[in-house]
Every structure is written in C-alpha cells, then in structure tokens.
Design a protein around this motif. Structure first.
Motif, PDB file in Angstrom:
ATOM      1  N   ASN A 243       9.297  19.941 -10.664  1.00  0.00           N
ATOM      2  CA  ASN A 243       7.961  19.926 -10.063  1.00  0.00           C
ATOM      3  C   ASN A 243       8.034  19.470  -8.614  1.00  0.00           C
ATOM      4  O   ASN A 243       8.362  18.311  -8.328  1.00  0.00           O
ATOM      5  N   THR A 244       7.756  20.394  -7.690  1.00  0.00           N
ATOM      6  CA  THR A 244       7.642  20.051  -6.274  1.00  0.00           C
ATOM      7  C   THR A 244       6.243  20.367  -5.756  1.00  0.00           C
ATOM      8  O   THR A 244       6.032  20.439  -4.549  1.00  0.00           O
ATOM      9  N   ALA A 245       5.292  20.570  -6.670  1.00  0.00           N
ATOM     10  CA  ALA A 245       3.941  20.982  -6.282  1.00  0.00           C
ATOM     11  C   ALA A 245       3.032  19.760  -6.137  1.00  0.00           C
ATOM     12  O   ALA A 245       2.941  19.161  -5.062  1.00  0.00           O
ATOM     13  N   ARG A 246       2.371  19.375  -7.222  1.00  0.00           N
ATOM     14  CA  ARG A 246       1.526  18.191  -7.264  1.00  0.00           C
ATOM     15  C   ARG A 246       1.732  17.526  -8.619  1.00  0.00           C
ATOM     16  O   ARG A 246       1.831  18.189  -9.656  1.00  0.00           O
ATOM     17  N   GLY A 247       1.763  16.191  -8.625  1.00  0.00           N
ATOM     18  CA  GLY A 247       2.043  15.446  -9.833  1.00  0.00           C
ATOM     19  C   GLY A 247       1.111  15.732 -10.990  1.00  0.00           C
ATOM     20  O   GLY A 247       1.566  15.930 -12.130  1.00  0.00           O
ATOM     21  N   GLU A 274       0.301   9.726 -10.371  1.00  0.00           N
ATOM     22  CA  GLU A 274      -0.446   8.654  -9.706  1.00  0.00           C
ATOM     23  C   GLU A 274       0.358   8.090  -8.538  1.00  0.00           C
ATOM     24  O   GLU A 274       0.343   6.888  -8.296  1.00  0.00           O
ATOM     25  N   GLU A 275       1.070   8.970  -7.831  1.00  0.00           N
ATOM     26  CA  GLU A 275       1.954   8.475  -6.777  1.00  0.00           C
ATOM     27  C   GLU A 275       1.189   7.664  -5.735  1.00  0.00           C
ATOM     28  O   GLU A 275       0.015   7.955  -5.467  1.00  0.00           O
ATOM     29  N   ALA A 280       6.739   4.292 -15.724  1.00  0.00           N
ATOM     30  CA  ALA A 280       7.924   3.449 -15.872  1.00  0.00           C
ATOM     31  C   ALA A 280       9.019   4.120 -16.687  1.00  0.00           C
ATOM     32  O   ALA A 280      10.219   3.973 -16.401  1.00  0.00           O
ATOM     33  N   LYS A 281       8.631   4.907 -17.684  1.00  0.00           N
ATOM     34  CA  LYS A 281       9.642   5.529 -18.547  1.00  0.00           C
ATOM     35  C   LYS A 281      10.329   6.707 -17.875  1.00  0.00           C
ATOM     36  O   LYS A 281      11.413   7.115 -18.305  1.00  0.00           O
ATOM     37  N   LEU A 282       9.721   7.251 -16.833  1.00  0.00           N
ATOM     38  CA  LEU A 282      10.423   8.247 -16.034  1.00  0.00           C
ATOM     39  C   LEU A 282      11.483   7.580 -15.176  1.00  0.00           C
ATOM     40  O   LEU A 282      12.592   8.106 -15.018  1.00  0.00           O
ATOM     41  N   PRO A 292      10.850  10.738  -3.735  1.00  0.00           N
ATOM     42  CA  PRO A 292       9.526  10.215  -3.389  1.00  0.00           C
ATOM     43  C   PRO A 292       8.692  11.165  -2.520  1.00  0.00           C
ATOM     44  O   PRO A 292       8.319  10.836  -1.405  1.00  0.00           O
ATOM     45  N   HIS A 293       8.389  12.360  -3.029  1.00  0.00           N
ATOM     46  CA  HIS A 293       7.563  13.359  -2.345  1.00  0.00           C
ATOM     47  C   HIS A 293       8.084  13.635  -0.932  1.00  0.00           C
ATOM     48  O   HIS A 293       7.413  13.382   0.072  1.00  0.00           O
TER      49      HIS A 293
END
Length: 332
Positions: A243-247, A274-275, A280-282, A292-293
């Motif tokens: 995923n490089t689009a939106r969270g 929710e960047e 946490a589990k990721l 980080p985006h």
C-alpha cells in the motif's frame, strides 16, 4: 495587469520559491506560513483574504489550517475560484463543499508517479523476500539470525493492481521488468495503449487470483476500508499486500489478523490508517516492511510537484483553466 487579485500560499514552498515569486507578474502574492486553524478562520471572517482568487495548499499545510473541511470551505472568501493542491491525494479537502461553491481544485498527478512507483517496488521486493527480518538481525549483530527463511521471487507472480491510474501504470511498467504478470481493476478498462499487456479483471477476481496486490487508488468514501476482512478472506493464501496510496484504504485491524493467521504472507506499507500512529502489531510483526510515508520524498519529485501546482495556478488565473483538475471535477 493590475494586481487587484491575490494568490495565497498556505504553509511553505521549498523548491520553487523563485517561480512562486515570479507569479507576482499576475497576482499579488500573500502567505500564511504558520499559525493555527482558529487564527486562519478569524482572518477569513475578518475579510483579510477577500481579494484571494487562488490558494496554494498541500497535505503538509493541513498542520497549519487543519483540513479543508466543510466548515473551512464555507468560510473561504467569495472571490476564491481555485484551490491548487500540492499532492496526488486530496482526501483532506471536502470536494462536494468546494464544488457547491464553484471552487475548482487541482492536484499533482504525473509528478508523483515515478517516485511512488519506485517505493511500491521497493516495498514489494522487500515483502516478497521478508527483508525486515534480515535487516533487523544484521543490525543486532546476529548475521542472518535464527528466524531467517527463504523468500519469493517476483518472476511469474501475478501482480494485481487496484487503481490503474498514473501510479498504477508506472508500477506495472516496473513490475514487467521483474517478469511479473500484470492484471488490474479500475472503474473501467483502460485504452489498449495505456493498459499494454495488463489484463482487466473484476475486483473480486483480482482479489482471488493475485499473488501480490498493489493498492494505488485514491481515498474517498467509497474506497475507505475497501480492503477489509471479507476481502482478505477472498485472497490467495500467502498473498503479499503493498500500500503506497492512503492508509484508510485498508482496515488495519483486519490486516493484522490476516498476517497473524498467515493468510497474508507479508506486507509492504508506506501509509497507515491513523498516521503517524501505526498499529502496534504491525510494528511488532517481522513480516511487515514499513516506511513513514516517503513515496514522493525525493528532491526531484518535490520540485516537480511544486512547479505543477504553480503551473495550475498560472493557467487558471490567465483564463486557460486548471491543467490537472481532480477527477471529480473534470469536465465531461
């Protein structure tokens, strides 16, 4: 040309300051580099910007004014005709509220395609090889470590691209060099000269038959959580998700579950629901490659984006219209 109209820059401009200043031949230039949403709304209420016809804003400037939601859009001066947005994604702008007021919006597709596609491939290869494990072990002085395992080659894997716009097409172009088989889903099939050898499939078929799924679509109410538990259940066992689009396109809690169950072999993520907060589990999961985006974080791309915003602004105020209007407002 008399400068009885203004352009307002919200936040900063880093790589095209000279080109911004040259716009003074067309408009009076005004800036709101920092402050708070409350202060900005007060300035709007007091009529400080009643001569502004075009706004230059960015995703970063959301930290200055907050989102361009309905409250803020309704407070914008009646003189405002154009919002020239620096970013491919514009989910922090209330498009219907702008359209209702006759405000046209541009974004920066094209300029972001290559850098974002490069990061997608970086994450894809990293996820296929589960590179996080090797990198973290090495930095801990453990060489390969006890948990080292073989990864997968991209060659002959079926890559499913959800959203075959400019970025999706750039991902497909790169993936072909790795010997991947490309299929995609869009709202409608692309013309043959844009799709190339990529096969158009339904959304459900893309989920069911792809070895790797790359998300390259815009965030809007219809795409929020478009990938959730039901969609993970449809995917192949051992699928790789990038995923490089939106969270918020992915339901992160559902992704965590799919990873823990082994449904998803690994994931490569540059964006989060929710960047800057990350589930946490990721963070804990060694099968996930995280960034980080930073999809567009190159000097060249950032300058190209700023220049495209200014080209849109200049074209609009000269009566030629926006160069890259957003999809929802493109004239039929």
């Amino acid at each position: 040309m008399p400068n009885d109209r203004s352009a307002l820059l919200i936040g900063g401009i880093t790589h095209a300051r000279k080109e911004w200043e040259q716009c003074s031949a067309l408009l009076k230039l005004r800036e709101y580099p920092s402050g708070s949403r409350e202060e900005f709304l007060c300035k709007l209420k007091d009529g400080d910007y009643n001569d502004v016809v075009a706004v230059y804003r960015s995703n970063d400037s959301t930290s200055v004014t907050g989102p361009f939601d309905k409250e803020l859009v309704q407070a914008l001066p009646s003189s405002l005709r154009y919002i020239c947005h620096n970013g491919a994604g514009y989910d922090n702008i209330d498009v219907p509220a702008c359209s209702e007021r006759g405000i046209e919006i541009s974004s920066t597709p094209i300029a972001v395609n290559d850098a974002t596609a490069d990061i997608a491939m970086f994450l894809m290869l990293g996820a296929l090889r589960r590179m996080h494990i090797s990198l973290s072990n090495l930095r801990k002085g453990e060489w390969r470590g006890r948990n080292f395992a073989l990864g997968h080659d991209p060659k002959d894997k079926v890559l499913g691209i959800l959203g075959m716009g400019g970025i999706g097409q750039a991902v497909a172009h790169r993936a072909r060099a790795f010997g991947m088989k490309i299929q995609y889903h869009n709202r409608k099939p692309l013309p043959a000269d844009q799709a190339g050898d990529a096969k158009y499939v339904s959304f459900d078929d893309l989920l069911r038959t792809s070895d790797v799924i790359s998300l390259n679509l815009a965030l809007n109410p219809s795409t929020r959580h478009i990938i959730s538990k039901a969609q993970f259940d449809m995917m192949k066992d051992g699928v790789v998700v990038v995923n490089t689009a939106r969270g918020p396109i992915i339901d992160e809690a559902a992704l965590v579950d799919a990873l823990e169950l082994g449904k998803v072999y690994s994931a490569g993520l540059d964006v989060f629901e929710e960047e800057p907060k990350i589930h946490a589990k990721l963070v804990e999961n060694e099968n996930v490659v995280l960034l980080p985006h930073v999809g567009t974080a190159t000097w060249e791309t950032q300058r190209d984006m700023e220049l495209l915003v200014l080209d849109n602004l200049k074209s609009a105020v000269q009566g030629k219209g926006l160069i890259t209007p957003i999809a929802e407002q493109k004239k039929k």
